[in-house]
Scaffold this active site. Structure first.
Site, short mmCIF file in Angstrom:
data_model
loop_
_atom_site.label_atom_id
_atom_site.label_comp_id
_atom_site.label_asym_id
_atom_site.label_seq_id
_atom_site.Cartn_x
_atom_site.Cartn_y
_atom_site.Cartn_z
N SER A 103 0.84 -1.19 0.00
CA SER A 103 0.00 0.00 0.00
C SER A 103 0.88 1.26 0.00
O SER A 103 1.74 1.40 -0.87
CB SER A 103 -0.95 -0.08 1.21
OG SER A 103 -2.06 0.75 1.04
N ASP A 185 -1.63 14.39 -14.30
CA ASP A 185 -1.85 12.92 -14.27
C ASP A 185 -1.98 12.36 -12.86
O ASP A 185 -1.84 11.14 -12.68
CB ASP A 185 -0.71 12.17 -14.99
CG ASP A 185 -0.74 12.38 -16.49
OD1 ASP A 185 -1.83 12.65 -17.02
OD2 ASP A 185 0.32 12.29 -17.13
N ASP A 208 -9.38 -6.09 -4.60
CA ASP A 208 -8.92 -4.97 -3.76
C ASP A 208 -9.91 -3.81 -3.87
O ASP A 208 -10.06 -3.23 -4.95
CB ASP A 208 -7.52 -4.53 -4.23
CG ASP A 208 -6.87 -3.53 -3.27
OD1 ASP A 208 -7.60 -2.78 -2.60
OD2 ASP A 208 -5.62 -3.50 -3.21
N HIS A 236 -7.20 -6.09 -0.38
CA HIS A 236 -6.06 -5.21 -0.13
C HIS A 236 -5.03 -5.88 0.78
O HIS A 236 -3.83 -5.72 0.60
CB HIS A 236 -6.56 -3.89 0.48
CG HIS A 236 -5.55 -2.79 0.41
ND1 HIS A 236 -4.99 -2.35 -0.78
CD2 HIS A 236 -4.99 -2.02 1.39
CE1 HIS A 236 -4.14 -1.36 -0.52
NE2 HIS A 236 -4.11 -1.15 0.78
#
Length: 255
Positions: A103, A185, A208, A236
Site C-alpha cells: 500500500s 496525471d 482490492d 487489499h
C-alpha cells in the site's frame, strides 16, 4: 527464532523496528497507512524463512512506536519515508537489501528502489499506486471516518494509537494523499518507475476495494522486466488473508 524490537536514531527521529532471522538476504517490510510492523506483518515476521532471510519490519515516523513525532503529510512525505527506510537499513549495517512494500509502503518502496538503485537487491510491491485519480479520491474519502471501519481492522489500530490520534491521522492522510490528484496525471512517482532496475514483483488482489487493478498494471508496464501476479480472491490485505501463498510466492522470487 525470536523477534526482537528496538529503536535507532535516523534523520533526527527515533525509528522503531522489529527484526528476526539470521539469513544473508536482508529484507525490509514497509507498512501501509497508519501501519506498523506489528499490525501489518505478523505472518511475515513469524513465518518467513529465518535461515535464508534477515527480516526487518519498520514503523515509519509518526506511526506505530516511532512516535514522537506525530505523523504529518507534507507534499514529500513518500520521499521522506523512502530516505528514512534506506537510512534505517544502512544504520543497521545492511549493505544491500530487498524491499517488500504494502500500500503506502509500496509507494515508498518504489521511490526508494528508483532513487537508491545500488542499495536495493529486489523489490516486491502490492496494493500500491504511482498516481491518484479522482476515483481514488472518492475511495479515500470513503474511509475518512474511522468509526465506519470494520471492528476487525479498527481494533488493533485503536489499541496502538488511542481513538483520537487514529481518527485524526486517518483524516490527515486522506487530505495528504488526495492532494496528489491535483498534479498533472495525479502523479506521485510515475516518472521514477523507469529508473527501477532491480528485479521487481508486483502482486495485486483482484478484489482490492482500495486500489483499482489499473494501478498495478501501470506499474508493471513501466518497470522494465517486472512480473505481475494477480490473486483472484485477494483483497487489499492479501498478505495477511493468504499469508501462506503470499510468503511462498515472495520467497521464491527473492531466492
Amino acid at each position: 527464532t525470536s523477534i526482537t524490537s528496538a529503536k535507532i536514531q535516523v534523520n533526527g527521529v527515533h525509528l522503531h523496528y522489529q527484526r528476526t532471522g539470521e539469513g544473508s538476504h536482508a529484507v525490509l517490510l514497509l507498512p501501509g497507512m497508519l501501519g506498523s510492523g506489528q499490525t501489518d506483518f505478523g505472518p511475515q515476521l513469524k513465518s518467513m524463512n529465518k535461515q535464508l532471510f534477515t527480516v526487518v519490519a519498520w514503523d515509519p515516523r509518526g506511526y506505530g512506536k516511532s512516535i514522537p513525532p506525530s505523523r504529518d503529510f507534507p507534499p514529500d512525505f513518500f520521499e521522506r519515508d523512502a530516505k528514512d527506510a534506506v537510512d534505517l537499513m544502512q544504520a543497521l549495517k545492511f549493505k544491500k537489501f530487498s524491499l517488500l512494500g504494502w500500500s503506502d509502503g509500496g509507494i515508498t518502496a518504489l521511490i526508494a528502489a528508483a532513487k537508491y538503485p545500488n542499495l536495493i537487491h529486489k523489490l516486491v510491491v502490492w496494493g500500491a499506486n504511482a498516481s491518484v485519480t479522482q476515483e481514488d479520491v472518492r475511495i479515500y474519502n470513503g474511509i475518512r471516518d474511522v468509526s465506519k471501519w470494520s471492528e476487525k481492522v479498527k481494533k488493533p489500530l485503536e489499541e496502538l494509537y488511542g481513538h483520537k490520534y487514529f481518527a485524526e491521522t486517518c483524516e490527515a492522510w486522506v487530505d495528504g494523499i488526495s492532494r496528489f490528484a491535483e498534479n498533472s496525471d495525479g502523479n506521485i512517482c510515475q516518472q521514477l518507475l523507469p529508473d527501477i532496475k532491480c528485479p521487481t514483483f508486483i502482486i495485486h488482489g483482484e478484489k482490492d476495494p482500495l486500489v483499482p487493478q489499473a494501478h498495478a498494471e501501470y506499474i508493471h508496464k513501466h518497470i522494465k522486466g517486472s512480473r505481475l501476479l494477480l490473486m483472484p480472491e485477494g483483497k487489499h490485505n492479501l498478505h495477511l488473508r493468504f499469508a501462506k501463498d503470499f510468503n511462498r510466492e515472495v520467497e521464491n522470487f527473492l531466492r
